[in-house]
Design a protein around this motif. Structure first.
Motif, PDB file in Angstrom:
ATOM      1  N   ILE B 134       0.837  -1.205   0.000  1.00 61.15           N
ATOM      2  CA  ILE B 134       0.000   0.000   0.000  1.00 61.15           C
ATOM      3  C   ILE B 134       0.872   1.256   0.000  1.00 61.15           C
ATOM      4  O   ILE B 134       0.600   2.218  -0.716  1.00 61.15           O
ATOM      5  N   PHE B 135       1.943   1.219   0.797  1.00 56.46           N
ATOM      6  CA  PHE B 135       2.861   2.361   0.770  1.00 56.46           C
ATOM      7  C   PHE B 135       3.463   2.530  -0.623  1.00 56.46           C
ATOM      8  O   PHE B 135       3.620   3.648  -1.114  1.00 56.46           O
ATOM      9  N   PHE B 137       2.023   1.698  -3.384  1.00 53.71           N
ATOM     10  CA  PHE B 137       0.944   2.279  -4.193  1.00 53.71           C
ATOM     11  C   PHE B 137       0.868   3.786  -3.983  1.00 53.71           C
ATOM     12  O   PHE B 137       0.640   4.551  -4.915  1.00 53.71           O
ATOM     13  N   LEU B 138       1.095   4.217  -2.728  1.00 54.21           N
ATOM     14  CA  LEU B 138       1.003   5.652  -2.435  1.00 54.21           C
ATOM     15  C   LEU B 138       2.150   6.439  -3.066  1.00 54.21           C
ATOM     16  O   LEU B 138       1.948   7.542  -3.565  1.00 54.21           O
ATOM     17  N   ILE B 139       3.327   5.864  -3.013  1.00 57.49           N
ATOM     18  CA  ILE B 139       4.485   6.699  -3.329  1.00 57.49           C
ATOM     19  C   ILE B 139       5.023   6.446  -4.732  1.00 57.49           C
ATOM     20  O   ILE B 139       5.588   7.341  -5.358  1.00 57.49           O
ATOM     21  N   PRO B 141       3.698   6.104  -7.827  1.00 59.32           N
ATOM     22  CA  PRO B 141       3.342   6.947  -8.974  1.00 59.32           C
ATOM     23  C   PRO B 141       4.079   8.264  -8.983  1.00 59.32           C
ATOM     24  O   PRO B 141       4.496   8.746 -10.038  1.00 59.32           O
ATOM     25  N   ILE B 142       4.298   8.822  -7.769  1.00 56.92           N
ATOM     26  CA  ILE B 142       4.965  10.121  -7.715  1.00 56.92           C
ATOM     27  C   ILE B 142       6.437   9.966  -8.073  1.00 56.92           C
ATOM     28  O   ILE B 142       7.006  10.794  -8.783  1.00 56.92           O
ATOM     29  N   THR B 144       7.746   7.652  -9.952  1.00 53.97           N
ATOM     30  CA  THR B 144       7.961   7.231 -11.335  1.00 53.97           C
ATOM     31  C   THR B 144       8.183   8.408 -12.269  1.00 53.97           C
ATOM     32  O   THR B 144       8.988   8.334 -13.201  1.00 53.97           O
TER      33      THR B 144
END
Lengths: 593, 403
Positions: B134-135, B137-139, B141-142, B144
């Motif tokens: 989940i972490f 998933f949170l971080i 995209p930013i 990338t």
């Protein structure tokens, strides 16, 4: 991470004026009912000799005023720059003055028409429509009305537009005959003398002022200039329609065009009005009894020109211009939207329409808003659900780790929270595209064939994934702040009493974390149903929200009333949720991370 | 409890098969990518098993063992697949090497009570793994978009050159594009004009009102609070719709009656709109700071002859400053980030950075957006750090926590 919460009731230990106030009240109460055996008398006095109660009251009032004085600038600012716009939107969702402002006489005469019957409105309505529309088309406002009514009945826009272009033709039919007989009818000065008064005859200034008001309603701007024309009372009695039409012409020429009335040849509508007046029953007697300016010319016109006037009516003219004027539906729509305020936009917003026969459902193919509202609610619920699913474990982990580690991990939650919404949306656009990073990795791993790349964007899936990512911090932060306050000893106690880990979690820990879930859910849900940017960019056609439709009506279709009505419905939903949020969490406890 | 020595799990029946399974998992993917999944799986499993046995039996020091693993894997990767192979295998080597010692030394049980059953241990570690995902998933995209912004091509994905770490695959051209294009520069300038003024309005009025609200006797506190918080609660699209109608009337009135130029009025409208949107954040943070404020300080100050203004600036302000600044940062980021209201209220001359990004994403897909996004991410990291430091300072001043 700390929970920043605003002040609730302050509990200062120091004595406040209010404490003293209550104290003095008790003191005075004692005064009124003399205590047993005590010899006190008279009210307690402050140092300056006024009764203590009054002096304290004054201090309290001063304090209240000071607090209000500090709040006032911001309160006024918010009221003016925020609450007023919202109120304006609410007003626009029901406001419908454009029909009665543009066609005042038509809407008035149309009132008595029975839309349920099979007959077209009577000739008087067509006559009123001619003059209303003539003025409106001079002011170039008839297309606006057409656009407005087109929202309700397709085709009305082109009807108004095309008819507006040929209104002159009808007046010219009579103008030509009159001018053939006597060239004086071409003279602007003659018209001015005949219709107006120079002062010695009684005038009708209220007629021209009424036209000024009408222009204001039509154009939205009050013209205060001099018109330089006062209608004569006598001619108004003989030629009422002409007097009205000429006054409208005079007001428009002087106020909007800035011309001198006496030098302008009147509109074709004035000739049409003259023809109507001359052909009216009893016109001959009236003109015979009239001896003001232009009496001879009128008499001559009555005798020579009138027999040569083409035999036509306003109704025939309109029907000839466009056969849609013979449509009962069109007239029904105009009648249904005559009042200044209408529930029409709200009905449209829920796929109903207001017709002459009352409220009915829109045709199958045009029902989109209920679907959109349902989709907005459904997708917001899915987003809320996935935020709970993803947020709960993380919040639980963060609240149970040692402070040092959890602070570090919290950065991973806060960084997305602080990152620009557009950055995150563009990141998802990059990741989810067919030629994007995720598809590339899947292809590289051989899980997906190169020619069968997954479609993950411009649909509901894309919107849900991107918005879950964007709103997840709003779920984690309230959950975390609630979980932080749950004492770990309860779970330990449950375990020591023989509960399995699952039972101790489900029966002891979980119920205590429900307020956090409630707060997070409502926060995420409120934010989700009003989202615009992300659905617009990654939603395609199937993943858009009601807010995208509002934006569409604001910027593309220009149906502002409908946009306002949709916004009002959305606002009502949010306010109800907000009220629920207030009940569960309290507005004072909005946590900001 | 924590100091109790954790028994080492059996090597052959536990650690070796587990690491072999992990190796097989990686091997499967590498194998599929290179043509044969089964072969990759087999090689991975064998390599994992051998590694686990070798490290656990012969290399006592964790750090040496891990470094050696990474080095060996990296060299093999370099030989087989160039620079890209080196990176991929080095990562796999790191994970495997870490896993060997994590399993073998029983570290995986270190945060759980020793009496926990093996099912619980498995669940606990699965749970941590899920949280990790989940972490991620949170971080992810930013993160990338940061390397992608250095792409030499106009693509939104990693090119083969980038993956093989070829310097030609990277360039600063999107940054040059950002700093060299008048559209972007105008947008940046507008954002930098609008956000500070809007912040100034919300902070100055908001701080005063927050002080007023935290007095003991405020008539109608709840309705006033509700009104002041409402810009945050009402969805932006609704605020924007209302403002669209109202502000055009207001703008026309200002132009007609006060003789301001159209562009000036355009800025005023957006600044007012953003100012009011930032108000709730200032109110919330400043009232939160005022919760622990000791009123006797102002009384003491008044007692010593200071006027209300002097008391405010010399006594109250320094104490609530952290709250004011973080409220101001919230207001700033709200304005700096805001698109919907600008789209509705502003004209093309007031185009802000988010607006330009919005257009870029919707119409002409341009990778310059990624460069801008990276810059914004850096800014938000700076803001986050500032707010976090301020929060700690504020708590320290008020003695709320030792941190």
């Amino acid at each position: 991470m700390s929970k920043l919460s605003s002040t609730g009731e302050q509990t200062a230990d120091a004595p406040t004026p209010e404490d003293a106030f209550h104290e003095s009240a008790t003191l005075e109460g004692r005064d009124k009912e003399p205590p047993h055996g005590s010899g006190e008398g008279g009210p307690v006095l402050a140092a300056d000799g006024t009764p203590l109660k009054r002096s304290l009251q004054r201090a309290l009032r001063r304090e209240k005023l000071r607090a209000l004085g500090l709040i006032a600038p911001l309160l006024i600012f918010v009221l003016v720059t925020f609450i007023a716009p919202i109120a304006d939107m609410l007003f626009r969702s029901v406001e419908n003055q454009i029909v009665s402002d543009t066609l005042p006489e038509t809407t008035a005469t149309l009132q008595s028409w029975d839309s349920a019957g099979d007959d077209l409105p009577p000739e008087a309505v067509f006559e009123a429509l001619y003059y209303d529309l003539f003025l409106a088309s001079e002011a170039k406002r008839h297309t606006r009305l057409g656009t407005r009514l087109n929202y309700e009945e397709t085709g009305l826009s082109s009807l108004f537009r095309s008819t507006g272009r040929s209104l002159d033709d009808y007046g010219e039919l009579f103008q030509d005959v009159l001018e053939d007989h006597d060239e004086i009818w071409e003279s602007a000065g003659f018209w001015y003398e005949m219709m107006g008064t120079t002062g010695d005859e009684p005038g009708q200034p209220e007629l021209i002022e009424a036209q000024r008001d009408r222009l204001e309603a039509l154009t939205g701007e009050r013209q205060t200039g001099e018109i330089g024309f006062v209608p004569a009372a006598a001619i108004g009695e003989v030629l009422p329609r002409t007097a009205d039409a000429y006054a409208a012409f005079a007001a428009y020429a002087a106020l909007e065009d800035g011309d001198t009335v006496a030098e302008e040849e009147p509109w074709e509508a004035v000739f049409a009005a003259l023809a109507s007046d001359l052909r009216r029953d009893g016109a001959a007697e009236a003109i015979a009894g009239y001896d003001g300016d232009g009496a001879e010319e009128l008499q001559a016109a009555l005798e020579q020109a009138v027999p040569e006037f083409p035999e036509t009516t306003y109704r025939e003219f309109f029907l000839e211009e466009d056969e849609d004027w013979g449509s009962l539906d069109a007239w029904g729509t105009i009648q249904a939207y005559s009042p200044s305020f209408t529930p029409g936009y709200f009905l449209n917003a829920v796929d109903l329409e207001l017709t002459a026969d009352g409220v009915s459902a829109k045709p199958e193919g045009q029902q989109i808003y209920v679907l959109l509202f349902q989709r907005t609610l459904f997708m917001s619920l899915v987003i809320m659900g996935s935020c709970v699913l993803l947020g709960y474990p993380v919040a639980y982990l963060l609240s149970n780790l040692p402070m040092r580690v959890s602070n570090l991990l919290m950065i991973l939650v806060l960084l997305p929270f602080w990152t620009s919404l557009l950055v995150r949306t563009s990141a998802w656009k990059v990741l989810l595209q067919q030629q994007g990073v995720i598809n590339d990795i899947l292809v590289w791993l051989g899980l997906v064939a190169d020619d069968a790349r997954l479609v993950m964007i411009n649909n509901q899936f894309g919107t849900i994934v991107a918005m879950t990512h964007i709103l997840l911090p709003f779920m984690i932060l309230p959950l975390y702040s609630v979980m932080k306050t749950i004492p770990p000893s309860y779970v330990r106690a449950a375990k020591s009493l023989g509960a399995t880990p699952w039972t101790s979690f489900w029966r002891v820990y979980f119920p205590q974390s429900i307020p956090g879930i409630g707060a997070g859910c409502i926060l995420v849900f409120i934010l989700a149903i009003g989202y615009y940017i992300t659905p617009e960019l990654v939603g395609g056609t199937t993943g858009t929200f009601i807010s995208n439709r509002i934006a569409y009506h604001i910027s593309s279709s220009l149906n502002w009333g409908l946009a306002a009505a949709l916004g009002t419905i959305l606002l009502a939903v949010v306010l109800i949720l907000y009220w629920v949020y207030d009940k569960i969490v309290g507005i004072d406890n909005v946590s900001l991370g | 409890m924590q100091t109790m020595p954790i028994p080492r799990p059996p090597l052959v029946s536990f650690t070796v098969p587990m690491v072999a399974a992990l190796g097989a998992f990686f091997g499967l993917f590498v194998g599929i990518a290179n043509g044969s999944g089964i072969l990759g799986l087999a090689i991975g499993a064998v390599a994992g098993a051998a590694l686990a046995y070798g490290l656990a039996s012969y290399v006592e020091d964790k750090r040496t063992g891990r470094l050696v693993t990474i080095a060996v894997f990296a060299i093999v990767g370099l030989i087989l697949g160039g620079v890209a192979g080196l990176v991929v295998l080095a990562v796999i080597g790191f994970v495997l090497g870490w896993a060997v010692y994590w399993l073998d030394r029983g570290t995986y049980r270190s945060t759980i009570p020793p009496y926990a059953k093996s099912g619980e241990v498995l669940w606990h570690n699965t749970y941590k793994f899920i949280c990790g995902l989940i972490f991620f998933f949170l971080i992810a995209p930013i993160l990338t978009i940061i390397p992608l912004s250095f792409n030499a091509e106009n693509f939104f994905t990693f090119t083969p050159e980038m993956l093989s770490f070829d310097p030609d695959g990277y360039s600063l051209k999107h940054y040059r594009d950002f700093f060299g294009t008048s559209d972007w520069q105008l947008a940046l300038r507008n954002s930098l004009i609008i956000a500070p003024f809007a912040t100034l309005i919300s902070v100055s009025l908001g701080t005063l009102a927050a002080i007023g609200l935290s007095q003991t006797h405020v008539p109608f506190r709840r309705p006033i609070m509700a009104i002041l918080i409402s810009p945050m609660i009402v969805p932006l699209i609704i605020s924007a719709t209302g403002m669209f109608f109202f502000y055009s009337t207001l703008g026309n009135w200002l132009e007609a009656n006060l003789g301001f130029s159209q562009s000036f009025v355009g800025y005023v409208k957006i600044i007012l709109a953003h100012g009011v949107l930032g108000v709730p954040f200032v109110i919330i943070t400043v009232t939160a700071t005022l919760v622990g404020f000791d009123d006797s300080l102002t009384r003491a100050s008044a007692n010593m002859g200071a006027g209300p203004v002097r008391t405010f600036f010399k006594v109250q302000m320094p104490l609530i400053l952290p709250g004011v600044i973080s409220g101001g940062l919230f207001a700033f980021i709200t304005s700096f980030d805001e698109v919907v209201v600008v789209l509705f209220v502003g004209a093309a001359a007031q185009k802000t950075l988010p607006w330009q990004m919005f257009i870029g994403l919707r119409e002409q897909i341009s990778p310059t957006i990624l460069a801008v996004a990276t810059i914004l991410v850096v800014i938000s990291i700076l803001l986050l750090t500032t707010v976090e430091l301020l929060r700690r300072r504020s708590e320290r001043i008020r003695g709320m926590s030792p941190g």
